[in-house]
Design a protein around this motif. Structure first.
Motif: not given
Length: 153
Positions: A75-82, A134-139
Motif C-alpha cells: 500500500r501507499i499511505i499518504v500522510v500530511s505533516v507540516n 513513527l515520528n513523521l516530522s523526522e521521517v
C-alpha cells in the motif's frame, strides 16, 4: 485519565508500525509511480492522486532496511505533516486500533535497525505484540521531498 490515540497499523520488514490516524490522508493500492531523476534511491518518484502530485518514498529504503517485493497487500499511505503530503510505500496496512498514550514508552537508540530519531515510541500491546510509533516530522525531514512537493501536474 489517560488519553486515547487512534492509530493506523502497517507492516514493514516483518515489524508492525503505527501512525496517528489524524496524520493519514488516505491509503491507496499501488499505482504507477513516475520516477524523478537525481533523487535518493528511497524516493520512488511521484504519483498523481486525484490531480495532486504527491512524492512517494519507500519506507524500507528510508530506514536502510531491505526492500521487499511488491505484493497485492502493498500500500501507499499518504500522510500530511507540516502542510506537506507524502506517500509511504509499506508492505501492508493492517488495522486501526485505539492506544492508551500511557503504554507508549521511549524508544531505545535503535529498533529493528531504525534510529530512535525516527521513532516516537514503542507501544506494548498485550504480552507479545510491539507497535513502533513513527515520528513523521523526522521521517520527512528531507529538503528533497520539499523540492518534489513544488512539482505541478
Amino acid at each position: 485519565m489517560s488519553e486515547e490515540l487512534k492509530v493506523i497499523v502497517f507492516g514493514l520488514a516483518n515489524e508492525e508500525y503505527g501512525i496517528e490516524v489524524d496524520k493519514v490522508r488516505t491509503i491507496e493500492r499501488m499505482m504507477p509511480i513516475t520516477r524523478v531523476p537525481k533523487t535518493p534511491s528511497f524516493i520512488k518518484g511521484v504519483i498523481n492522486l486525484r490531480g495532486i502530485v504527491v512524492p512517494v518514498l519507500n519506507l524500507s529504503g528510508r530506514f536502510n532496511l531491505p526492500e521487499t517485493e511488491e505484493t497485492e497487500h502493498t500500500r501507499i499511505i499518504v500522510v500530511s505533516v507540516n502542510e506537506m503530503e507524502v506517500g509511504f510505500i509499506v508492505d501492508s496496512a493492517n488495522d486501526v486500533i485505539d492506544l492508551d498514550r500511557d503504554i507508549i514508552d521511549t524508544p531505545p537508540e535503535i529498533v529493528g535497525g531504525i534510529q530512535a530519531k525516527y521513532l516516537d515510541g514503542i507501544a506494548k500491546i498485550g504480552e507479545d505484540r510491539l507497535l513502533i510509533m513513527l515520528n513523521l516530522s523526522e521521517v520527512l525531514n528531507l529538503s528533497e521531498i520539499v523540492q518534489l512537493e513544488q512539482l505541478e501536474v
